[in-house]
Design an enzyme around this catalytic site. Structure first.
Site, PDB file in Angstrom:
ATOM      1  N   ASP A  15      30.654 -30.725  61.563  1.00 38.50           N
ATOM      2  CA  ASP A  15      32.036 -30.766  61.051  1.00 38.50           C
ATOM      3  C   ASP A  15      32.987 -29.840  61.807  1.00 38.50           C
ATOM      4  O   ASP A  15      32.574 -28.930  62.510  1.00 38.50           O
ATOM      5  CB  ASP A  15      32.063 -30.453  59.549  1.00 38.50           C
ATOM      6  N   GLU A  46      29.172 -27.976  57.061  1.00 37.37           N
ATOM      7  CA  GLU A  46      28.772 -26.557  57.128  1.00 37.37           C
ATOM      8  C   GLU A  46      29.927 -25.660  56.717  1.00 37.37           C
ATOM      9  O   GLU A  46      29.726 -24.668  56.014  1.00 37.37           O
ATOM     10  CB  GLU A  46      28.303 -26.203  58.542  1.00 37.37           C
ATOM     11  N   GLU A  47      31.151 -25.998  57.157  1.00 39.42           N
ATOM     12  CA  GLU A  47      32.281 -25.099  56.909  1.00 39.42           C
ATOM     13  C   GLU A  47      32.574 -24.955  55.413  1.00 39.42           C
ATOM     14  O   GLU A  47      33.137 -23.944  54.994  1.00 39.42           O
ATOM     15  CB  GLU A  47      33.536 -25.587  57.652  1.00 39.42           C
ATOM     16  N   ARG A  93      17.918 -12.172  67.478  1.00 36.25           N
ATOM     17  CA  ARG A  93      17.777 -11.013  66.601  1.00 36.25           C
ATOM     18  C   ARG A  93      16.765 -11.338  65.509  1.00 36.25           C
ATOM     19  O   ARG A  93      16.920 -12.334  64.794  1.00 36.25           O
ATOM     20  CB  ARG A  93      19.123 -10.657  65.966  1.00 36.25           C
TER      21      ARG A  93
END
Ligand SMILES: [Zn+2]
Ligand SMILES: [Zn+2]
Length: 447
Positions: A93, A160-161, A200
């Site tokens: 998106d 996702e947003e 990470r």
């Protein structure tokens, strides 16, 4: 990282080399796909066209394709004999931002909202890049199935947003229907030299909880405060007292945020109102950290209401929450070591800090996400540098963090990844990462 227990075996390195053999020939087509997706962005929950492009490309790569998984989500499955299952995720998106990059393939798209207003749409978070890399990885892994054993799930995620797409795919039974993976892997574009991979172990994105706090007072005339309980003054004490949570209660080595983003009380100078409403966001590296912040906010809010002799207890409601993205150390070490072995030590660096922004990737691995077990699914998520070399060199500052803040970032109108180096590294990273966990086909001895 090499030389330790996570160093890839010769067989895994050989499998990765086989998978990467087709990369250079693929970059021209992938560049065209990227420019097409960039020029046709779609808002969260509206990824109809993108999902069609994805479904066609996954089918062409040899996947079994299922559409409509959790909205516009698409799942491709690549199988090569028996072995572990690994999931790769890309999101699709875009954002309601007017593009100002001046690129020849810049978006001119608008989206008509339900209220009739046209809003500009832009791929300002790099999800077009993530999707293109997912398609590239599918193509390379599909073409080199002789090099590995197991199953790869390719997840093209919507929304996702709005931090709802991952939950929607889980609710639609994605891992119950397509199998529980041993790990879920993904990447996000970030301001850093184009092509650099930043890994990470442990916390990567913060967990958050947004709160609505309602304080109750007793209204009255502004000139006779003695007969009232002033909710505005109560709210002001709450705002001030909340600043003490991060300063005095949280380990100073841990990132934490308590931000009061809105405070509404009163309407006129000579009227004391009945209530005050505060909206607050809290962030911490993981869910337990956020729970501690929320508990501290509740304690302060209730204590200030009691101190003010409020006529009834305040309400504290969690309006939105996202789990933190905590990378599995073993998965990160394996993937990072394989990336360094096949792409070069210089292609890989350490992500220096936890982000206080959010990403819904972790919802895919939440306890219960496979429809059965309470065991979370291990996650491996890394950042992909996208900033053009000239832009990066022109930025001031000598640390990665300082320079990254000086170049166009995600969610800004001038966010403009350098396509070729970003795609080359992003496809290579995503296509080789599962080989750190799948079985290599060659029966070469370890080491
Ligand atoms: Zn974003
Ligand atoms: Zn994003």
């Amino acid at each position: 990282m090499t030389g330790d227990v996570h160093a890839p075996t010769r067989a895994r390195r050989a499998a990765a080399a086989e998978v990467l053999a087709g990369l250079e020939d693929l970059l021209g087509d992938l560049g065209a796909t990227y420019r097409d997706l960039h020029a046709h962005p779609e808002l969260s929950g509206h990824e109809r066209r993108t999902a069609e492009v994805v479904a066609d490309a996954l089918a062409a790569a040899g996947c079994e394709v299922t559409t409509g998984v959790g909205g516009h989500g698409v799942v491709g499955v690549l199988t090569s004999g028996d072995g572990p299952t690994v999931a790769l995720r890309g999101d699709m998106d875009a954002l309601p931002i007017r593009e100002a990059t001046g690129l020849p393939y810049a978006s001119a798209v608008t989206h008509r909202r339900a209220d009739g207003v046209d809003v500009p749409v832009m791929h300002a978070c790099g999800h077009d890049l993530h999707t293109t890399c997912l398609l590239g990885a599918a193509h390379l892994l599909g073409a080199a199935r002789h090099a590995w054993r197991g199953r790869v799930l390719l997840l093209a995620q919507p929304a996702e947003e709005s931090v709802s797409g991952a939950k929607a795919m889980v609710a639609d039974g994605v891992f119950r229907r397509f199998g529980r993976p041993v790990a879920i892997l993904g990447q996000h574009a970030t301001p850093a030299p184009a092509g650099l991979l930043l890994h990470r172990a442990g916390p990567l994105y913060a967990a958050n909880a947004n709160l609505e706090v309602r304080l109750h007072g007793t209204g009255g005339h502004g000139a006779r405060p003695e007969g009232t309980v002033d909710p505005l003054a109560m709210g002001a004490y709450v705002v001030t007292r909340l600043q003490g949570i991060v300063a005095r209660e949280v380990d100073p080595r841990q990132p934490a945020v308590v931000t009061v983003g809105s405070f509404h009380a009163g309407a006129r100078p000579n009227v004391i109102g009945e209530e005050a409403v505060l909206e607050i966001t809290t962030r911490a590296p993981d869910t337990s950290g956020v729970e501690a912040l929320v508990a501290a906010v509740e304690r302060v809010v209730h204590a200030e209401a009691a101190a003010a002799a409020a006529p009834r207890a305040p309400e504290v409601i969690v309006t939105e929450a996202t789990r933190g993205l905590v990378n599995d150390p073993d998965v990160v070490a394996r993937v990072r070591a394989l990336h360094a072995a096949v792409l070069g030590e210089g292609a890989v660096a350490e992500q220096p800090e936890v982000r206080t922004t959010s990403e819904d990737f972790a919802e895919l691995g939440a306890p219960g996400a496979d429809g059965g077990s309470d065991e979370p699914i291990p996650l491996g998520f890394w950042f992909l540098g996208i900033t053009p070399a000239t832009v990066w060199q022109a930025a001031g500052g000598d640390s990665l963090t300082v320079r990254a803040a000086a170049v166009p970032g995600t969610h800004t109108p001038r966010f403009a990844p350098d396509p070729e180096p970003s795609l080359r590294a992003g496809v290579a990273a995503l296509a080789t990462a599962p080989l750190a966990l799948l079985d290599p086909a060659a029966a070469a001895p370890a080491g």
